[in-house]
Write an enzyme that holds these catalytic residues in place. Structure first.
Site, PDB file in Angstrom:
ATOM      1  N   SER A  97       9.013  -4.158   1.295  1.00  0.00           N
ATOM      2  CA  SER A  97      10.172  -3.793   1.338  1.00  0.00           C
ATOM      3  C   SER A  97      10.333  -3.668   2.516  1.00  0.00           C
ATOM      4  O   SER A  97      10.233  -2.568   2.506  1.00  0.00           O
ATOM      5  CB  SER A  97      10.516  -3.575   1.099  1.00  0.00           C
ATOM      6  OG  SER A  97      10.981  -3.162  -0.731  1.00  0.00           O
ATOM      7  N   LYS A 172      17.239  -7.780  -0.582  1.00  0.00           N
ATOM      8  CA  LYS A 172      16.831  -6.069  -0.827  1.00  0.00           C
ATOM      9  C   LYS A 172      17.385  -4.927  -0.633  1.00  0.00           C
ATOM     10  O   LYS A 172      17.327  -4.384  -2.114  1.00  0.00           O
ATOM     11  CB  LYS A 172      15.197  -6.068  -0.907  1.00  0.00           C
ATOM     12  CG  LYS A 172      13.944  -5.291  -0.784  1.00  0.00           C
ATOM     13  CD  LYS A 172      14.004  -4.687  -2.814  1.00  0.00           C
ATOM     14  CE  LYS A 172      13.342  -3.735  -3.332  1.00  0.00           C
ATOM     15  NZ  LYS A 172      13.169  -3.263  -4.171  1.00  0.00           N
ATOM     16  N   LYS A 240      13.374   5.897   2.999  1.00  0.00           N
ATOM     17  CA  LYS A 240      13.101   4.313   3.405  1.00  0.00           C
ATOM     18  C   LYS A 240      13.900   3.200   3.417  1.00  0.00           C
ATOM     19  O   LYS A 240      14.813   2.034   4.194  1.00  0.00           O
ATOM     20  CB  LYS A 240      11.230   3.721   3.277  1.00  0.00           C
ATOM     21  CG  LYS A 240      10.677   2.504   3.963  1.00  0.00           C
ATOM     22  CD  LYS A 240      10.722   1.580   3.442  1.00  0.00           C
ATOM     23  CE  LYS A 240      10.013   1.329   1.839  1.00  0.00           C
ATOM     24  NZ  LYS A 240       9.760   0.260   1.552  1.00  0.00           N
TER      25      LYS A 240
HETATM   26  P1  NAD Z   1       2.008   2.059  -2.379  1.00  0.00           P
HETATM   27  O1  NAD Z   1       2.081   3.247  -1.278  1.00  0.00           O
HETATM   28  O2  NAD Z   1       1.388   2.266  -3.372  1.00  0.00           O
HETATM   29  O3  NAD Z   1       0.290   1.054  -1.400  1.00  0.00           O
HETATM   30  C1  NAD Z   1       1.166   0.361   0.055  1.00  0.00           C
HETATM   31  C2  NAD Z   1      -0.848  -0.017   0.123  1.00  0.00           C
HETATM   32  O4  NAD Z   1      -1.076  -0.223   1.420  1.00  0.00           O
HETATM   33  C3  NAD Z   1      -1.912   1.533   0.032  1.00  0.00           C
HETATM   34  O5  NAD Z   1      -2.612   0.902  -0.882  1.00  0.00           O
HETATM   35  C4  NAD Z   1      -2.134   1.417   0.869  1.00  0.00           C
HETATM   36  O6  NAD Z   1      -3.266   2.137   1.193  1.00  0.00           O
HETATM   37  C5  NAD Z   1      -1.924   0.656   2.220  1.00  0.00           C
HETATM   38  N1  NAD Z   1      -2.180   0.402   3.230  1.00  0.00           N
HETATM   39  C6  NAD Z   1      -0.950   0.998   4.080  1.00  0.00           C
HETATM   40  N2  NAD Z   1      -1.016   0.666   5.611  1.00  0.00           N
HETATM   41  C7  NAD Z   1      -2.152  -0.429   5.680  1.00  0.00           C
HETATM   42  C8  NAD Z   1      -2.796  -1.153   6.528  1.00  0.00           C
HETATM   43  N3  NAD Z   1      -2.488  -0.726   7.645  1.00  0.00           N
HETATM   44  N4  NAD Z   1      -3.359  -1.507   6.218  1.00  0.00           N
HETATM   45  C9  NAD Z   1      -4.131  -1.723   4.835  1.00  0.00           C
HETATM   46  N5  NAD Z   1      -3.599  -1.249   3.615  1.00  0.00           N
HETATM   47  C10 NAD Z   1      -3.180  -0.276   4.187  1.00  0.00           C
HETATM   48  O7  NAD Z   1       3.176   1.561  -2.352  1.00  0.00           O
HETATM   49  P2  NAD Z   1       3.699   0.521  -3.445  1.00  0.00           P
HETATM   50  O8  NAD Z   1       4.654   1.417  -4.217  1.00  0.00           O
HETATM   51  O9  NAD Z   1       3.194  -0.107  -4.342  1.00  0.00           O
HETATM   52  O10 NAD Z   1       4.975  -0.188  -2.479  1.00  0.00           O
HETATM   53  C11 NAD Z   1       5.013  -1.298  -1.711  1.00  0.00           C
HETATM   54  C12 NAD Z   1       6.150  -2.132  -1.327  1.00  0.00           C
HETATM   55  O11 NAD Z   1       6.446  -2.606  -2.741  1.00  0.00           O
HETATM   56  C13 NAD Z   1       6.187  -1.234  -0.220  1.00  0.00           C
HETATM   57  O12 NAD Z   1       7.274  -1.247   0.176  1.00  0.00           O
HETATM   58  C14 NAD Z   1       8.233  -0.517  -1.491  1.00  0.00           C
HETATM   59  O13 NAD Z   1       9.265  -0.062  -0.823  1.00  0.00           O
HETATM   60  C15 NAD Z   1       7.333  -1.818  -2.677  1.00  0.00           C
HETATM   61  N6  NAD Z   1       8.364  -1.373  -3.733  1.00  0.00           N
HETATM   62  C16 NAD Z   1       7.821  -0.453  -4.463  1.00  0.00           C
HETATM   63  C17 NAD Z   1       8.669  -0.194  -5.706  1.00  0.00           C
HETATM   64  C18 NAD Z   1       7.866   0.649  -6.469  1.00  0.00           C
HETATM   65  O14 NAD Z   1       8.215   0.697  -7.842  1.00  0.00           O
HETATM   66  N7  NAD Z   1       6.354   1.167  -6.149  1.00  0.00           N
HETATM   67  C19 NAD Z   1       9.227  -1.635  -6.209  1.00  0.00           C
HETATM   68  C20 NAD Z   1       9.582  -2.779  -5.683  1.00  0.00           C
HETATM   69  C21 NAD Z   1       9.674  -2.286  -4.557  1.00  0.00           C
END
Ligand code: NAD
Length: 298
Positions: A97, A172, A240
């Protein structure tokens, strides 16, 4: 089956990638967090050295699931980014997102190398990611969307094309505005009931099947009554998203007074130490504001 690249194996990305493996797609993966990579390798994926390496080893599709715009920019345009390893005809599907403007900027850069982009953020948290029942909202060219739809259907229960590149992210943002304001007004209403000496749980029972009832109310009101604020969807992620709402809105000379107000509430909660709690913690904001407890029955 075609080999897919997957970058970003966090709360959401890890189960999504696992579902693709279970569906039979060979996967090559990358994350800064080695233990997440190790988990997927133990499920049969191949570890890559960088996003460029993922792009080079993927047949056609590379999926990204990263926190926010700067992370996606880094993964696409960084020193060892996707742009360094991709080839003409590939498709980047960004499921993070992020700000819609950033999706469009990255789409233009990738297009210079003959690479297509689809923005495909999701709704539904970790549980739906694990079950493969996410709602996926996409932006991009119709023929490119059709070419990746079958893959997305392995991780989502609904996969919809809403418009051109960036339209998925706009969708979104709208989702996050409606959810945030909805939770805030549920807390505001329940706090008023408590202050007036009327049991919020009885208010909930009385109104949940009427016009005010919603999926938000069903999930979040009971959390407020039980002070159950483990995530769920974290306050810092919602902050965010609402920042992205404000930035996008400002760039369009559009006004979003309710979203701006809810963003202020969430920032206050984060400053009080609740940034990793569920966004239902807006209940705590109203408890403090009005010196009431939503957990106490009358
Ligand atoms: P998270 O922080 O758990 O996972 C993000 C991952 O990206 C981590 O494993 C991190 O190490 C990796 N990362 C960060 N920078 C990086 C880079 N430069 N190179 C490689 N890997 C990198 O986040 P999440 O909860 O999985 O959310 C991911 C997206 O999905 C976000 O945009 C969030 O808003 C969206 N989202 C989350 C949820 C939820 O319930 N968690 C629901 C809907 C949407």
């Amino acid at each position: 089956m075609e080999r897919i690249g997957f970058i970003g194996l966090g709360i959401m990305g890890l189960p999504m990638a696992k579902n693709l493996l279970s569906a039979g797609f060979p996967l090559c993966v990358y994350d800064l967090n080695q233990s997440a990579v190790d988990t997927l390798v133990s499920c049969g994926a191949e570890a890559c050295a960088s996003p460029a390496d993922v792009a080079a080893k993927s047949d056609r599709v590379v999926i990204t699931m990263l926190p926010d715009s700067p992370h996606v920019k880094e993964v696409v345009t960084g020193e060892n980014g996707i742009l360094k390893g991709c080839k003409s005809g590939q498709v980047i599907v960004d499921m993070s997102s992020i700000a819609p403007m950033v999706s469009r900027e990255l789409g233009a850069l990738l297009a210079e190398k003959g690479v297509e982009m689809i923005d495909a953020p999701v709704s539904g948290g970790q549980e739906k990611a694990e079950k493969g029942t996410l709602a996926i909202m996409c932006g991009g060219k119709e023929n490119i969307f059709e070419s990746v739809k079958g893959i997305l259907e392995r991780i989502g229960a609904s996969v919809a094309l809403v418009g051109e590149l960036g339209a998925g992210q706009i969708t979104k943002l709208v989702n996050q505005m409606i959810v945030g304001v909805n939770i805030a007004v549920i807390a505001e209403g329940m706090a008023l009931a408590q202050k007036a000496g009327v049991d919020p749980q009885k208010v909930f029972a009385a109104i949940r099947r009427g016009l005010a009832g919603s999926q938000c109310m069903e999930d979040k009101a009971p959390r407020m009554f039980e002070a159950k604020y483990d995530p769920g969807f974290r306050i810092n992620l919602h902050i965010k998203d609402l920042w992205n709402v404000l930035e996008t809105s400002r760039s369009l000379k559009n006004s979003v007074p309710l979203s701006a107000q809810v963003l202020e509430m969430m920032v206050a909660l984060a400053n009080d130490g609740f940034e990793t709690k569920d966004h239902a913690a807006l209940g705590l904001y109203y408890e403090k504001l009005n010196n009431v407890r939503l957990t106490t029955n009358n």
